[in-house]
Design a protein around this motif. Structure first.
Motif, short mmCIF file in Angstrom:
data_model
loop_
_atom_site.label_atom_id
_atom_site.label_comp_id
_atom_site.label_asym_id
_atom_site.label_seq_id
_atom_site.Cartn_x
_atom_site.Cartn_y
_atom_site.Cartn_z
N SER A 193 -26.30 -14.45 6.47
CA SER A 193 -24.97 -14.30 5.88
C SER A 193 -24.12 -13.39 6.74
CB SER A 193 -25.12 -13.74 4.46
OG SER A 193 -23.87 -13.45 3.90
N ASP A 194 -22.87 -13.76 6.88
CA ASP A 194 -21.91 -13.03 7.72
C ASP A 194 -20.74 -12.56 6.86
OD1 ASP A 194 -20.14 -12.15 9.66
OD2 ASP A 194 -20.09 -14.05 10.76
N ASP A 195 -20.38 -11.29 6.99
CA ASP A 195 -19.28 -10.78 6.16
C ASP A 195 -17.91 -11.08 6.77
OD1 ASP A 195 -19.41 -7.22 7.05
OD2 ASP A 195 -19.28 -9.03 8.26
N LYS A 196 -17.86 -11.84 7.84
CA LYS A 196 -16.62 -12.36 8.39
C LYS A 196 -16.52 -13.82 7.96
CE LYS A 196 -15.91 -8.57 10.79
NZ LYS A 196 -17.15 -7.84 10.42
N PRO A 197 -15.96 -14.10 6.81
CA PRO A 197 -16.11 -15.41 6.17
C PRO A 197 -15.43 -16.57 6.89
CG PRO A 197 -14.53 -14.08 4.97
CD PRO A 197 -15.15 -13.17 5.99
N TRP A 198 -14.48 -16.28 7.78
CA TRP A 198 -13.72 -17.34 8.41
C TRP A 198 -14.42 -17.94 9.63
CZ3 TRP A 198 -12.54 -12.19 8.25
CH2 TRP A 198 -12.73 -11.49 9.44
N ARG A 199 -15.44 -17.27 10.14
CA ARG A 199 -16.05 -17.72 11.38
C ARG A 199 -17.44 -18.30 11.11
NH1 ARG A 199 -17.71 -11.92 14.26
NH2 ARG A 199 -19.36 -11.37 12.77
N ILE A 200 -17.90 -19.09 12.05
CA ILE A 200 -19.28 -19.58 12.07
C ILE A 200 -19.85 -19.14 13.41
CG2 ILE A 200 -20.81 -21.56 11.88
CD1 ILE A 200 -18.50 -23.07 10.53
N SER B 154 -19.70 -15.74 -2.47
CA SER B 154 -18.72 -16.80 -2.30
C SER B 154 -17.71 -16.51 -1.20
CB SER B 154 -18.00 -17.05 -3.63
OG SER B 154 -17.32 -15.88 -4.04
N TYR B 155 -17.67 -15.31 -0.70
CA TYR B 155 -16.73 -14.99 0.37
C TYR B 155 -17.47 -14.59 1.63
CZ TYR B 155 -12.17 -13.78 2.27
OH TYR B 155 -11.03 -13.75 3.03
N ARG B 156 -18.51 -15.34 1.94
CA ARG B 156 -19.27 -15.11 3.15
C ARG B 156 -19.55 -16.43 3.86
NH1 ARG B 156 -22.76 -10.89 4.33
NH2 ARG B 156 -22.18 -8.93 3.34
N ALA B 157 -19.62 -16.34 5.18
CA ALA B 157 -20.10 -17.47 5.96
C ALA B 157 -21.62 -17.48 5.89
CB ALA B 157 -19.63 -17.36 7.40
N LEU B 158 -22.20 -18.65 5.93
CA LEU B 158 -23.64 -18.79 5.80
C LEU B 158 -24.17 -19.71 6.88
CD1 LEU B 158 -23.56 -19.33 1.96
CD2 LEU B 158 -24.42 -17.29 3.09
N SER B 159 -25.32 -19.38 7.42
CA SER B 159 -25.90 -20.17 8.49
C SER B 159 -27.41 -20.23 8.38
CB SER B 159 -25.52 -19.59 9.86
OG SER B 159 -24.14 -19.74 10.12
N VAL C 190 -25.81 -8.17 0.18
CA VAL C 190 -26.34 -9.50 -0.16
C VAL C 190 -27.80 -9.57 0.26
CG1 VAL C 190 -26.18 -11.96 0.31
CG2 VAL C 190 -24.11 -10.61 0.07
N GLN C 191 -28.64 -10.07 -0.64
CA GLN C 191 -30.04 -10.32 -0.32
C GLN C 191 -30.29 -11.82 -0.39
OE1 GLN C 191 -32.16 -7.80 -3.13
NE2 GLN C 191 -32.36 -6.21 -1.57
N LEU C 192 -31.08 -12.33 0.55
CA LEU C 192 -31.29 -13.76 0.67
C LEU C 192 -32.77 -14.10 0.53
CD1 LEU C 192 -28.99 -14.34 3.79
CD2 LEU C 192 -28.39 -14.63 1.39
N GLN C 193 -33.05 -15.22 -0.12
CA GLN C 193 -34.43 -15.69 -0.31
C GLN C 193 -34.49 -17.17 0.04
OE1 GLN C 193 -37.04 -13.73 -1.52
NE2 GLN C 193 -38.50 -15.42 -1.37
N ALA C 194 -35.20 -17.47 1.13
CA ALA C 194 -35.31 -18.85 1.60
C ALA C 194 -36.57 -19.50 1.09
CB ALA C 194 -35.28 -18.88 3.12
N SER C 195 -36.51 -20.81 0.89
CA SER C 195 -37.68 -21.57 0.45
C SER C 195 -37.51 -23.03 0.86
CB SER C 195 -37.83 -21.46 -1.07
OG SER C 195 -36.71 -22.03 -1.73
N GLY C 196 -38.58 -23.80 0.68
CA GLY C 196 -38.51 -25.23 0.91
C GLY C 196 -39.23 -25.73 2.14
#
Length: 124
Positions: free
Chosen positions: A97-104, A29-34, A1-7
C-alpha cells in the motif's frame, strides 16, 4: 494500514488462482495498492497496481493479459486474479500500500505497508 495476503497455493501450468489482500485501517480507500512478487534468489518485482479509485491500473509486461487487479473498498480488499499461470510465475506474492494515492509506483521502496506474502507455486 496493516495488510494480510492469502490465496496462494500449488497449481498446474495453465491454471488459475485468485489472491486476496485484506487491509485494516480507515485510510484504505485513499491508497494506491499493488502486488509484487519475489522468486528465490531474485529481487522483488512489481506485478500489478491500481490507484486509489481503481480507475487506473498498471501491469508488468510479463503478466499483461493474464492477470487482473481489482479492489473492493467496502471490504477493504484488493484482489489479483491470475490466469494462464506459468512456472515462471512461481514466487512469494506480496500486497503493498502506498500513501500517495494518485500514483502506481513500481519501486518497492515507495510503499509504506506490506502484507506477509503468500506462496504461489506453478508446476509444469
Amino acid at each position: 494500514v496493516q495488510l494480510q495476503a492469502s490465496g496462494g497455493g500449488l497449481v498446474q501450468a495453465g491454471g488459475s488462482l485468485r489472491l486476496s489482500c485484506v487491509a485494516s485501517g480507515r485510510t484504505f480507500s485513499y491508497r494506491a495498492l499493488s502486488w509484487f512478487r519475489q522468486a528465490p534468489g531474485k529481487e522483488r518485482e512489481f506485478v500489478s497496481g491500481l490507484n486509489w479509485s481503481g480507475g487506473r491500473t498498471y501491469y508488468a509486461d510479463s503478466v499483461k493479459g493474464r492477470f487482473a487487479i481489482s479492489r473492493d473498498d467496502a471490504s477493504n480488499t484488493v484482489y489479483l486474479q491470475m490466469s494462464s499461470l506459468k512456472p515462471e510465475d512461481t514466487a512469494v506474492y506480496y500486497c503493498a500500500s502506498d500513501d500517495k494515492p494518485w500514483r502506481i509506483s513500481t519501486t518497492p521502496g515507495d510503499y509504506d505497508a506490506w502484507g506477509q506474502g503468500t506462496l504461489v507455486t506453478v508446476s509444469s
